[in-house]
Design a protein around this motif. Structure first.
Motif, PDB file in Angstrom:
ATOM      1  N   ALA A 214      37.634  79.977  67.507  1.00 44.44           N
ATOM      2  CA  ALA A 214      38.249  80.136  68.792  1.00 44.44           C
ATOM      3  C   ALA A 214      37.178  80.636  69.964  1.00 44.44           C
ATOM      4  O   ALA A 214      37.300  79.830  70.891  1.00 44.44           O
ATOM      5  N   ALA A 215      36.118  81.328  69.524  1.00 39.98           N
ATOM      6  CA  ALA A 215      35.053  81.674  70.245  1.00 39.98           C
ATOM      7  C   ALA A 215      34.237  80.249  70.780  1.00 39.98           C
ATOM      8  O   ALA A 215      33.786  80.034  71.792  1.00 39.98           O
TER       9      ALA A 215
ATOM     10  N   LEU B  24      39.913  80.802  77.521  1.00 41.29           N
ATOM     11  CA  LEU B  24      41.121  80.198  76.819  1.00 41.29           C
ATOM     12  C   LEU B  24      42.036  81.206  76.449  1.00 41.29           C
ATOM     13  O   LEU B  24      41.758  82.353  76.419  1.00 41.29           O
ATOM     14  N   THR B  25      43.191  80.850  76.752  1.00 34.77           N
ATOM     15  CA  THR B  25      44.452  81.811  76.705  1.00 34.77           C
ATOM     16  C   THR B  25      45.392  80.945  75.365  1.00 34.77           C
ATOM     17  O   THR B  25      45.747  79.799  75.691  1.00 34.77           O
ATOM     18  N   ALA B  26      45.832  81.782  74.455  1.00 34.75           N
ATOM     19  CA  ALA B  26      46.591  81.293  73.509  1.00 34.75           C
ATOM     20  C   ALA B  26      47.924  82.446  73.231  1.00 34.75           C
ATOM     21  O   ALA B  26      47.862  83.604  73.275  1.00 34.75           O
ATOM     22  N   ASN B 171      36.078  81.989  50.750  1.00 35.13           N
ATOM     23  CA  ASN B 171      37.304  82.440  50.375  1.00 35.13           C
ATOM     24  C   ASN B 171      38.468  82.489  51.728  1.00 35.13           C
ATOM     25  O   ASN B 171      38.086  82.454  52.578  1.00 35.13           O
ATOM     26  N   GLY B 172      39.669  82.513  51.072  1.00 30.45           N
ATOM     27  CA  GLY B 172      40.698  82.532  52.150  1.00 30.45           C
ATOM     28  C   GLY B 172      41.119  81.188  52.836  1.00 30.45           C
ATOM     29  O   GLY B 172      40.308  80.253  52.446  1.00 30.45           O
ATOM     30  N   GLN B 173      41.829  81.275  53.674  1.00 29.74           N
ATOM     31  CA  GLN B 173      42.308  79.918  54.204  1.00 29.74           C
ATOM     32  C   GLN B 173      42.240  80.003  55.867  1.00 29.74           C
ATOM     33  O   GLN B 173      42.217  81.090  56.283  1.00 29.74           O
ATOM     34  N   THR B 174      41.947  78.913  56.368  1.00 26.14           N
ATOM     35  CA  THR B 174      42.161  78.632  57.668  1.00 26.14           C
ATOM     36  C   THR B 174      43.462  77.646  57.987  1.00 26.14           C
ATOM     37  O   THR B 174      43.431  76.731  57.412  1.00 26.14           O
ATOM     38  N   GLU B 210      39.633  73.917  65.147  1.00 27.45           N
ATOM     39  CA  GLU B 210      39.196  75.158  65.756  1.00 27.45           C
ATOM     40  C   GLU B 210      40.516  75.534  66.696  1.00 27.45           C
ATOM     41  O   GLU B 210      41.019  76.610  66.617  1.00 27.45           O
ATOM     42  N   LEU B 211      41.183  74.693  67.240  1.00 29.02           N
ATOM     43  CA  LEU B 211      42.483  74.896  68.186  1.00 29.02           C
ATOM     44  C   LEU B 211      43.498  75.413  67.177  1.00 29.02           C
ATOM     45  O   LEU B 211      44.217  76.374  67.139  1.00 29.02           O
ATOM     46  N   ALA B 212      43.567  74.706  65.895  1.00 29.08           N
ATOM     47  CA  ALA B 212      44.471  75.185  64.971  1.00 29.08           C
ATOM     48  C   ALA B 212      44.431  76.586  64.564  1.00 29.08           C
ATOM     49  O   ALA B 212      45.264  77.347  64.434  1.00 29.08           O
ATOM     50  N   GLY B 213      43.083  76.827  64.280  1.00 29.74           N
ATOM     51  CA  GLY B 213      42.797  78.329  63.914  1.00 29.74           C
ATOM     52  C   GLY B 213      42.936  79.281  64.891  1.00 29.74           C
ATOM     53  O   GLY B 213      43.580  80.402  64.764  1.00 29.74           O
ATOM     54  N   ALA B 214      42.724  78.956  66.132  1.00 26.92           N
ATOM     55  CA  ALA B 214      43.054  79.885  67.359  1.00 26.92           C
ATOM     56  C   ALA B 214      44.636  80.157  67.639  1.00 26.92           C
ATOM     57  O   ALA B 214      44.850  81.290  67.617  1.00 26.92           O
ATOM     58  N   ALA B 215      45.338  78.872  67.274  1.00 24.10           N
ATOM     59  CA  ALA B 215      46.814  79.251  67.332  1.00 24.10           C
ATOM     60  C   ALA B 215      47.230  80.253  66.205  1.00 24.10           C
ATOM     61  O   ALA B 215      48.228  80.862  66.353  1.00 24.10           O
ATOM     62  N   ASP B 216      46.479  79.818  64.945  1.00 24.18           N
ATOM     63  CA  ASP B 216      46.974  80.894  64.009  1.00 24.18           C
ATOM     64  C   ASP B 216      46.863  82.399  64.140  1.00 24.18           C
ATOM     65  O   ASP B 216      47.606  83.241  63.571  1.00 24.18           O
TER      66      ASP B 216
END
Lengths: 289, 289
Positions: A214-215, B24-26, B171-174, B210-216
């Protein structure tokens, strides 16, 4: 319809979301002047952040590792580029020849456990004739910056240090967290339930990587804005001794892709042949793995 | 210092960034009621988005694939879960036994080219006894939604459809983009230069991921808010026939991790043994690959 080019500098919404809606705001204050070895990263950050809104409790400061490396003096001469890559490399993971020249792309594991091209050694946005190594300990760099900002501002802010990484099965790159302090790098959903009351055990969102991405959307790559602030994720901000970004690196035990398929196949083939040779020496073909 | 829990519902900044700063605003409007097969996704989106600020040119609507799948009726009975996974699977990439039971994690390539666990078949946040398949063609679903929203609103908005993916070495998901329409999925920096004037040829940021991650970060996983809006990325919004998220999937030719290292090694070993057997049959050990 022709593509729109509204520019990065979109205004914030005049009509804000309703207060109960989850909202995230990210901005990249700056630009920041050229950084030199020995510069104080906290002072650099405070100067850059001073160009934007005042920070608040729960804000997360995201900074490109390049700036951290420059301040820490991790610059080497470019004629030592391969030596620099070698010094940062723990092992070769995979390689693939270039289509357009005699070179090859080498995917390696570097000393930070990151699997990436060129061990994270960076030749863009550096002084001519030089390359940059990653910070010695990005989690420690993040802790120092977070502590410095908390002291200076009297606020509980988190810090993430980013780098740009490719992915095994997806084109292009995204920014990810290689250092973190005062931020929960994972959203620990294990033990929570979905809307139907069933456990969400398998899901462990990597907040730190999503925050890094996002950053990047506001920092860009070439704009001279290495700092960003993400607001609205205060629930992820906590103590400075929370696990850092090193905890994102997958352990050897759970790594199913320690080698590229070509490399692993070649190693297996050689072992199979060796079994053949053993059998040949013994005058029998009964040897099995 | 104890961890802070400021909640997702942080207010937007009273003191906005200076107008020339990238912002950016989400936000995630909602919640959205349960979705049923045959529901009109555009109407669902318009209803959800109506809970937030009015959309503008250049806004990007991000929606969780689960909702798209539900509206498209991609629900199957859970007693067919393995059959559902098999039907979505093109090939096995790697497997690793579970530490805690007799099962195994299977990493497969699914019919959309995604390399992931369980082929993207989803058993969380679905009606009891059912699982969800991914949309048949997420890029086409995204185009239909973007066209519907553009028609209804008279605005040039982009659409991204997301899923949650693990990573080879992290590790983990995005969340990543599995469908996209009216959005440039990559920021094409090739041909542009860094602050020192050197070409940035190697960098191709995957904006859509990156947009998908920011929205998450604003949607979360369990909150009943499958839609998010990202504002401030209007430069990435364009024609509906821009390449979709399928273009993010790496080609076979550039895939260095077609198999897990264990699987590739085993295949290589078997080939080496076969060479041994050939040699044994021929009474010679001169056979080489």
């Amino acid at each position: 319809m022709t593509p729109l080019h509204l520019g990065r500098a979109a205004p914030v919404p005049e009509q804000p979301p309703r207060s109960q809606d989850p909202v995230l705001t990210a901005w990249a204050p700056g630009p920041v002047p050229e950084v030199h070895p020995g510069d104080d990263l906290t002072l650099l950050a405070l100067e850059a952040l001073g160009h934007g809104p005042e920070l608040r409790d729960g804000d997360i400061v995201v900074v490109t590792s390049k700036i951290v490396s420059k301040a820490e003096g991790r610059v080497v001469q470019a004629d030592d580029r391969q030596a620099a890559i070698d010094s940062e490399t723990v092992r070769l993971v995979a390689s693939i020849p270039h289509a357009h020249d005699d070179g090859a792309t080498l995917i390696v594991e570097n000393r930070l456990g990151m699997v990436c091209a060129a061990a994270g050694v960076d030749a863009s946005n550096t002084a001519a004739g030089t390359v940059l190594l990653l910070p010695v300990d990005p989690d420690e760099s993040a802790r120092a910056l977070a502590a410095g900002l908390r002291d200076a501002l009297g606020l509980a802010v988190g810090v993430i240090i980013t780098d740009t990484l490719g992915r095994a099965w997806r084109n292009g790159q995204t920014d990810v967290a290689i250092g973190a302090a005062g931020v929960r790098v994972f959203d620990e959903l294990a033990g929570t339930t979905d809307a139907q009351g069933r456990p969400l055990v398998a899901t462990r969102p990597c907040l730190a990587d999503e925050l890094a991405g996002a950053a990047d959307l506001v920092k860009g790559k070439a704009s001279g804005r290495p700092f960003a602030v993400v607001r609205g994720m205060g629930h992820a901000v906590g103590a400075l001794d929370l696990p850092g970004a090193r905890s994102i690196v997958r352990s050897v035990e759970s790594d199913m892709f320690r080698q590229g398929h070509r490399e692993a196949y070649a190693d297996g083939y050689a072992a199979g042949l060796a079994a053949r040779d053993d059998a040949g020496t013994a005058g029998t073909d009964k040897e099995q793995p």
